[in-house]
Design an enzyme around this catalytic site. Structure first.
Site, PDB file in Angstrom:
ATOM      1  N   HIS A  64      47.455  49.633  40.526  1.00 39.72           N
ATOM      2  CA  HIS A  64      48.313  48.608  39.918  1.00 39.72           C
ATOM      3  C   HIS A  64      49.634  48.436  40.666  1.00 39.72           C
ATOM      4  O   HIS A  64      50.438  47.591  40.286  1.00 39.72           O
ATOM      5  CB  HIS A  64      48.581  48.960  38.450  1.00 39.72           C
ATOM      6  CG  HIS A  64      47.408  48.707  37.549  1.00 39.72           C
ATOM      7  ND1 HIS A  64      46.154  49.217  37.804  1.00 39.72           N
ATOM      8  CD2 HIS A  64      47.281  47.976  36.409  1.00 39.72           C
ATOM      9  CE1 HIS A  64      45.316  48.814  36.844  1.00 39.72           C
ATOM     10  NE2 HIS A  64      45.977  48.066  36.005  1.00 39.72           N
TER      11      HIS A  64
ATOM     12  N   SER B 197      53.674  41.022  29.258  1.00 39.57           N
ATOM     13  CA  SER B 197      54.132  41.772  30.434  1.00 39.57           C
ATOM     14  C   SER B 197      54.764  40.872  31.485  1.00 39.57           C
ATOM     15  O   SER B 197      55.691  41.272  32.184  1.00 39.57           O
ATOM     16  CB  SER B 197      52.951  42.511  31.078  1.00 39.57           C
ATOM     17  OG  SER B 197      52.384  43.417  30.166  1.00 39.57           O
TER      18      SER B 197
ATOM     19  N   HIS C 214      28.465  19.224  58.912  1.00 42.11           N
ATOM     20  CA  HIS C 214      27.430  19.534  57.921  1.00 42.11           C
ATOM     21  C   HIS C 214      26.804  18.235  57.436  1.00 42.11           C
ATOM     22  O   HIS C 214      27.421  17.487  56.681  1.00 42.11           O
ATOM     23  CB  HIS C 214      28.037  20.311  56.753  1.00 42.11           C
ATOM     24  CG  HIS C 214      28.644  21.609  57.176  1.00 42.11           C
ATOM     25  ND1 HIS C 214      29.905  21.704  57.711  1.00 42.11           N
ATOM     26  CD2 HIS C 214      28.150  22.870  57.169  1.00 42.11           C
ATOM     27  CE1 HIS C 214      30.169  22.976  57.999  1.00 42.11           C
ATOM     28  NE2 HIS C 214      29.123  23.701  57.683  1.00 42.11           N
TER      29      HIS C 214
ATOM     30  N   ARG D 267      59.148  45.463  36.701  1.00 39.87           N
ATOM     31  CA  ARG D 267      58.882  45.897  35.333  1.00 39.87           C
ATOM     32  C   ARG D 267      60.102  46.615  34.766  1.00 39.87           C
ATOM     33  O   ARG D 267      60.434  46.468  33.594  1.00 39.87           O
ATOM     34  CB  ARG D 267      57.694  46.873  35.322  1.00 39.87           C
ATOM     35  CG  ARG D 267      57.416  47.411  33.939  1.00 39.87           C
ATOM     36  CD  ARG D 267      56.501  48.621  33.961  1.00 39.87           C
ATOM     37  NE  ARG D 267      56.137  49.008  32.599  1.00 39.87           N
ATOM     38  CZ  ARG D 267      55.785  50.227  32.233  1.00 39.87           C
ATOM     39  NH1 ARG D 267      55.748  51.198  33.133  1.00 39.87           N
ATOM     40  NH2 ARG D 267      55.477  50.508  30.993  1.00 39.87           N
TER      41      ARG D 267
ATOM     42  N   LEU E 111      34.436  28.019  49.130  1.00 43.70           N
ATOM     43  CA  LEU E 111      33.550  27.553  48.053  1.00 43.70           C
ATOM     44  C   LEU E 111      34.043  27.946  46.666  1.00 43.70           C
ATOM     45  O   LEU E 111      34.659  28.981  46.466  1.00 43.70           O
ATOM     46  CB  LEU E 111      32.130  28.044  48.312  1.00 43.70           C
ATOM     47  CG  LEU E 111      31.509  27.360  49.549  1.00 43.70           C
ATOM     48  CD1 LEU E 111      30.181  28.003  49.929  1.00 43.70           C
ATOM     49  CD2 LEU E 111      31.340  25.866  49.329  1.00 43.70           C
TER      50      LEU E 111
ATOM     51  N   ARG F  33      61.648  40.673  35.292  1.00 45.72           N
ATOM     52  CA  ARG F  33      60.646  39.890  34.537  1.00 45.72           C
ATOM     53  C   ARG F  33      61.240  39.410  33.217  1.00 45.72           C
ATOM     54  O   ARG F  33      60.948  38.306  32.763  1.00 45.72           O
ATOM     55  CB  ARG F  33      59.369  40.714  34.301  1.00 45.72           C
ATOM     56  CG  ARG F  33      59.574  41.935  33.445  1.00 45.72           C
ATOM     57  CD  ARG F  33      58.291  42.729  33.266  1.00 45.72           C
ATOM     58  NE  ARG F  33      58.545  43.978  32.602  1.00 45.72           N
ATOM     59  CZ  ARG F  33      57.892  44.428  31.524  1.00 45.72           C
ATOM     60  NH1 ARG F  33      56.918  43.719  31.007  1.00 45.72           N
ATOM     61  NH2 ARG F  33      58.199  45.581  30.986  1.00 45.72           N
TER      62      ARG F  33
ATOM     63  N   GLY G  88      36.571  23.557  50.760  1.00 42.91           N
ATOM     64  CA  GLY G  88      35.883  24.208  51.873  1.00 42.91           C
ATOM     65  C   GLY G  88      35.568  25.633  51.471  1.00 42.91           C
ATOM     66  O   GLY G  88      34.407  26.028  51.413  1.00 42.91           O
TER      67      GLY G  88
ATOM     68  N   GLY H   1      26.676  27.325  46.568  1.00 42.35           N
ATOM     69  CA  GLY H   1      27.725  28.231  47.019  1.00 42.35           C
ATOM     70  C   GLY H   1      28.865  28.276  46.023  1.00 42.35           C
ATOM     71  O   GLY H   1      29.359  29.354  45.672  1.00 42.35           O
TER      72      GLY H   1
ATOM     73  N   GLU I 218      42.674  35.660  37.162  1.00 42.58           N
ATOM     74  CA  GLU I 218      43.771  35.343  38.070  1.00 42.58           C
ATOM     75  C   GLU I 218      43.369  34.245  39.053  1.00 42.58           C
ATOM     76  O   GLU I 218      44.157  33.354  39.370  1.00 42.58           O
ATOM     77  CB  GLU I 218      44.195  36.593  38.853  1.00 42.58           C
ATOM     78  CG  GLU I 218      44.643  37.772  37.984  1.00 42.58           C
ATOM     79  CD  GLU I 218      43.482  38.579  37.396  1.00 42.58           C
ATOM     80  OE1 GLU I 218      42.317  38.335  37.782  1.00 42.58           O
ATOM     81  OE2 GLU I 218      43.754  39.453  36.540  1.00 42.58           O
TER      82      GLU I 218
ATOM     83  N   HIS J 223      21.424  22.253  56.390  1.00 42.50           N
ATOM     84  CA  HIS J 223      22.792  22.448  55.901  1.00 42.50           C
ATOM     85  C   HIS J 223      23.832  22.098  56.967  1.00 42.50           C
ATOM     86  O   HIS J 223      24.905  21.592  56.657  1.00 42.50           O
ATOM     87  CB  HIS J 223      22.973  23.907  55.482  1.00 42.50           C
ATOM     88  CG  HIS J 223      24.387  24.297  55.188  1.00 42.50           C
ATOM     89  ND1 HIS J 223      24.966  24.148  53.950  1.00 42.50           N
ATOM     90  CD2 HIS J 223      25.355  24.828  55.986  1.00 42.50           C
ATOM     91  CE1 HIS J 223      26.219  24.552  53.996  1.00 42.50           C
ATOM     92  NE2 HIS J 223      26.484  24.991  55.211  1.00 42.50           N
TER      93      HIS J 223
ATOM     94  N   HIS K 164      32.283  21.284  52.692  1.00 41.37           N
ATOM     95  CA  HIS K 164      31.665  21.121  54.010  1.00 41.37           C
ATOM     96  C   HIS K 164      30.961  19.777  54.103  1.00 41.37           C
ATOM     97  O   HIS K 164      30.800  19.245  55.201  1.00 41.37           O
ATOM     98  CB  HIS K 164      30.681  22.264  54.289  1.00 41.37           C
ATOM     99  CG  HIS K 164      29.687  22.479  53.199  1.00 41.37           C
ATOM    100  ND1 HIS K 164      29.941  23.286  52.117  1.00 41.37           N
ATOM    101  CD2 HIS K 164      28.443  21.973  52.997  1.00 41.37           C
ATOM    102  CE1 HIS K 164      28.890  23.262  51.302  1.00 41.37           C
ATOM    103  NE2 HIS K 164      27.978  22.483  51.816  1.00 41.37           N
TER     104      HIS K 164
ATOM    105  N   HIS L 193      55.773  43.434  37.824  1.00 38.36           N
ATOM    106  CA  HIS L 193      55.320  44.800  38.111  1.00 38.36           C
ATOM    107  C   HIS L 193      55.150  44.932  39.622  1.00 38.36           C
ATOM    108  O   HIS L 193      54.089  45.271  40.121  1.00 38.36           O
ATOM    109  CB  HIS L 193      54.028  45.112  37.345  1.00 38.36           C
ATOM    110  CG  HIS L 193      54.207  45.100  35.845  1.00 38.36           C
ATOM    111  ND1 HIS L 193      54.628  43.992  35.168  1.00 38.36           N
ATOM    112  CD2 HIS L 193      54.027  46.078  34.907  1.00 38.36           C
ATOM    113  CE1 HIS L 193      54.716  44.274  33.867  1.00 38.36           C
ATOM    114  NE2 HIS L 193      54.368  45.530  33.687  1.00 38.36           N
TER     115      HIS L 193
END
Lengths: 673, 673
Positions: A476, A387, A35, A523, A126, A360, A124, A163, A414, A265, A75, A464
């Site tokens: 879930h 939790s 690139h 859980r 993005l 847990r 890499g 990106g 997350e 690009h 890139h 869980h």
């Protein structure tokens, strides 16, 4: 402004920036892939940064107080490789640049952490680097609060493209950095208006400045080819107490026939066009040829950092010995002896008390022992603190008001959490762990893969971990996730069966220095099965005989986590009928696969005993430990899930999906004919 | 304002909204689990929407021109279940509400598509519904452009919370909707300031209004408990040509002791507090008791929609028969006969021409045949159009200027693309397919799982499916992804070996009505192996004998995709040595597993022949088809990847990682002793 006018106005700057562009064109041409456009577009920004601001020392590339440079639009790797070569990083020889994208070179298509000093993170995919940088900047704040700004005082600089900013992870990163007011974080947005499919406006009309501002960032917009404007913007960014985004209007593939186009690009390899571009730059030198005076200008940029490091060395020497030891310990992968003894004591106490406890909850008990003896741990959760059981007393909450806090409220992010943890782990000085539900590893997946690729010692606390979570239902309830994580190279997955195995799992995770660890935790409450204390970490071999057949062995039951108790109950049923039954607890298939063959055969011997595996997930990872489908009589079976789960109380789900001691016994009897 | 004052000012409204709150409290108490706070907080918004704006008809829940309601904050499922029950959806009986979160009920913890009419999409994983809604709204625009606003003229309404807006996917969805100016999309943001961990401000200080505005949305902020303000805001949203976000200040768990707290998010089951809340509402009725006059008010809200549907029926009847047929065809899962003949012809031509072609390029050739005969297809790519080969001539580009375009530039938004495709597939009338690199299925993973849970017939065109992509290196090279996708229930993964199998794969994908299909396609050129034309779709059985042993069968090689050619070359080597070798092409393990056992035994017979599988991915999914590790002599082996890839030219990588005909032959010889 034309290139000629620009180069006249800033002759030294332009010769230096042109060296990056020329090396990029040559390397991409030699590889016939890569690139070109981004390094050619961002060369001016990088040149100003390295010349006037960046604190770095090529002779001490791992100096803890260096600034970090993150190439989120990875890139454009030739930008980084050029900079490392030109400024004098020993490993980044011209030979490596010539071998761009070739087998065994340090110059992979995208920057790979560990391939060469000066590559701070693998990028890499993005948006990842941008999200890593939040972790880098948080680690800096935490360490500065802990050790003082005499020894911790650096910046995190990010190159990012459209990106990176379109990917969802950017939102999580930007919002988290804004909330945390990470003032030492500066992002250069390569605002070139081009993506692979064409103009950015084909797919995006977001006002990026307004968007960053909405999350509490300081924003500026400049001509990304004007060295004075770049320098001025950096000064303004450093002066502002917020994280800073500088939108740099640039021309992708500046000076090339493909400038300002999607073609720019990619790999610009046409020899005539390449030559024409070099002529436009006023660059008469041959391929991979950097005139000595330009190389010297580049090497001189490191002087500021070298001096800063010398000063830092003396400030370090002036620290009290106790503080220095703590600083060393924070950055050391070695775990203190007192961790091992604390874990041993926890195991012993647990074996004696034999509580019924969700794993847990047992994990929280382990953390209550770990966090006080390991001051570098940094916990957190993606809005599931209660939790995931990730917060222990006295950790304190990390915030702009309290940088000594060791717990991060990551928000419902997350992906951003995992990427930030990667950044923290790579920064060093902190050991991050973070929680969410196992099923939501889906959201974090791209960053978790990078933990594994980079060998970043991040601990994922994924609770869980099955239909055992009950009423929340199939969205879930993980069923394929253990298989997915186990399929990922360099990921160690531990699914402990009880509170004792949880303590062992944490010990394994914290002693792991070269990759991420997943703790899959229940859980629901589980009985303590390891009531006979062993100081040895039995989980470290991946699997072990938890209970053996009392008479001749006719069946071997294998299970993990919450299903080990099911196996034990099945064993009771079978033994009562005179069917000698061994139960193997297999908290980690990866560790068991690494154990020596003799041990593996002892745990899972050949012979006529039938094998049944029990796990509330899909069968795929178990086939290895069972009989394959060979077109002959089966001597093995699997008790688990073959569909998504359902919404109902936990015990109903286990019964309806047939993951019970009774169902297991039925299968064993059927196999024994 | 106090509840009493509010209810005095809008007595009917408040009695209706209170019915939702009371049902929610009762259902959660009965289940002893669930999420009370959101329905109690958003009840007023929903009540105004259903009373005065929503176009719906419970007696025709699948009426194509209905408005769509998407509960993105799906944990508040009792809001939707209450609305469906109160307005008179037949399936949503009071009995179902009483059985909230129980085995076999229609009222799962989170709304599950297919469980009851009126549930438009499965939500729960945060942000997904919001991102689905973009697909719903795009489908509406496309169909309106195609069939006219006399028969297509509806709105998409979204309930979303802070969690939805913190998730990265929200950014992708919001930016895409803004770019596409989806004026029929209205999002109610439940701005209650609370998440599970506590106040939103713990983790987020983003100005959501500014953020939506930055992506081109119309934004408003209102009191989410004031029916007049809600109605006024909806009218303003409908009048504006942009997608609209209404930030509704609400009180989570309104009227309950847990109001405005994190506790209010979850299950409020305390009997005394429940009673106190009902008293605060002035609701003297018993559990699950809805007075007849309030139920009547609710049922009356459907009258507007029923009348609209009657009008629509007559407009539909007035359509030309040709147009009606086209409309029916668009919504029908049945594929036209001419698709089958077009595919047959393509296969025949391909077998004859026997090109060397990357399977991604072959996929484009297939699409060139498919798109003209299937006007409901909608293609797209996450900014890799030229690499994924997803655009065919004459499709046109979907944009605010051209709603007839059938190609979507999704931008660098794999997750948003997958979620939008789910929305399109669920809306009906369009058949979406979209492309990215196989490795970046990581980014889309959470939405792909939902395709599988919901049975949404989305086609994922995932190219660059192995180390065969070459120089881009390990971050771009999938190794675990085939295993991951195969581990996912209800996902059909097809990895075709040549251009003929590609045509068959597309036929399978398009005929699949109850779940997503992944096409894993090569970047690199592959020879045509199926040079002997068979009109039958051989890939439909998942695996078949591509070439058999010429003499006694001593070895069976199994492979998929690009490695089938490797297997054929290995067969040449082995046969030349007199080792009779069968090659099995296995484009889909899922379909092969579904084939009848007799067929499976014919393809993979027992006996002494050794088995070797070849795939440039991890072994995990292959163990089922090989010998398990039984502690006895291995009669099978695997040629593939056990680590991440590397950056180098494709042929070098295959050689270095040992995925070659020669290496395969060595393994076979070793197994044969």
């Amino acid at each position: 402004m034309e290139i000629a006018a620009r180069s006249d106005a800033h002759a030294e700057h332009w010769s230096m920036a042109t060296a990056i562009r020329a090396l990029t064109l040559d390397a991409v041409a030699a590889a016939n892939s890569g690139h070109s456009g981004m390094p050619m577009g961002m060369a001016d920004i990088a040149t100003v940064l390295y010349r006037h601001f960046l604190k770095f020392d090529p002779s001490a590339p791992n100096w803890p107080d260096r600034d970090r440079v993150i190439l989120s639009n990875g890139h454009g790797s030739m930008l980084l490789y050029s900079l490392l070569h030109l400024t004098g990083y020993e490993q980044m020889t011209l030979e490596e640049i010539r071998n761009f994208r070739q087998w065994g070179s340090r110059t992979a298509g995208h920057p790979e952490y560990g391939h060469a000093e000066g590559i701070e993170t693998t990028t890499g995919p993005l948006g990842q680097g941008l999200a890593n940088s939040v972790g880098f900047a948080m680690a800096e704040e935490m360490l500065r609060a802990r050790f003082g700004d005499k020894v911790v005082d650096h910046w995190t600089w990010v190159f990012a493209g459209d990106g990176c900013l379109m990917e969802g992870i950017s939102h999580e990163a930007i919002a988290l950095a804004g909330r945390q007011q990470l003032s030492r974080l500066v992002v250069f947005f390569d605002d070139n208006g081009i993506t692979i499919d064409g103009k950015v406006s084909l797919a995006d009309t977001t006002d990026q400045q307004a968007r960053f501002a909405a999350s509490g960032w300081h924003v500026q917009a400049i001509d990304g080819h004007d060295p004075d404007a770049i320098a001025e913007a950096i000064r303004a960014a450093q002066a502002d107490p917020r994280p800073s985004m500088i939108a740099c209007k640039t021309h992708i593939a500046l000076g090339h026939a493909a400038q300002d186009t999607a073609k720019g690009h990619g790999a610009l390899t046409d020899a005539d066009q390449l030559q024409a571009a070099k002529e436009a730059y006023g660059w008469p030198h041959g391929p991979f040829e950097i005139p000595g005076e330009i190389k010297a200008l580049w090497e001189a940029t490191a002087e500021r950092g070298r001096a800063a490091r010398a000063d830092w060395d003396s400030r370090l020497a002036a620290l009290s010995e106790a503080k220095r030891k703590k600083l060393d310990a924070a950055f050391s992968p070695e775990m203190p002896a007192k961790l091992a003894s604390a874990i041993r004591k926890l195991k012993k106490d647990t074996s004696e008390a034999a509580p019924k406890l969700a794993t847990r909850a047992a994990s929280q008990k382990a953390l209550e022992v770990i966090n006080p003896v390991l001051p570098q741990t940094v916990g957190g959760s993606a809005d599931l603190t209660g939790s995931n059981n990730t917060l222990t007393e006295g950790l304190g909450v990390f915030s702009p008001e309290d940088r000594t806090g060791r717990y991060v409220y990551y928000g419902i992010r997350e992906h951003g959490m995992a990427a930030a943890m990667n950044g923290m782990a790579l920064h060093g000085g902190v050991r991050p762990y973070g929680g969410t539900f196992l099923v939501f590893s889906d959201y974090a997946r791209a960053s978790m893969r990078l933990s594994a690729i980079m060998g970043a010692p991040v601990v994922y606390v994924l609770t869980h971990d099955s239909i055992g979570l009950g009423e929340d239902g199939p969205t879930h309830q993980p069923v394929e996730h253990l298989a997915m994580l186990r399929a990922t190279p360099n990921m160690v997955v531990l699914r402990p069966a009880d509170a004792v195995e949880v303590a062992e799992a944490w010990e394994i995770a914290l002693n792991r220095t070269d990759g991420p660890t997943v703790l899959a935790l229940s859980r629901q409450g589980l009985p303590t099965l390891r009531t006979d204390h062993k100081s040895k970490n039995l989980s470290a071999q991946g699997a072990y005989v938890l209970a053996d057949a009392t008479g001749p062995r006719k069946a071997v039951l294998m299970a993990t986590g919450s299903e080990v108790a099911v196996a034990m109950a099945a064993r009771d049923l079978l033994e009562a009928e005179g069917i000698g039954t061994r139960v193997v607890s297999m908290p980690s298939m990866e560790l068991f696969a690494e154990a020596d063959e003799a041990y593996r055969r002892r745990v899972l011997p050949g012979g006529s005993a039938v094998r049944v595996a029990i796990e509330a997930g899909v069968r795929q990872p178990w086939d290895r430990w069972l009989t394959g489908e060979r077109g002959r009589e089966q001597k093995a079976d699997f008790v688990g899930m073959s569909s998504f789960g359902a919404s109902a109380p936990e015990d109903v789900l286990y019964r309806e999906f047939g993951i019970t001691a009774e169902a297991t016994a039925v299968r064993v009897r059927a196999l024994l004919g």
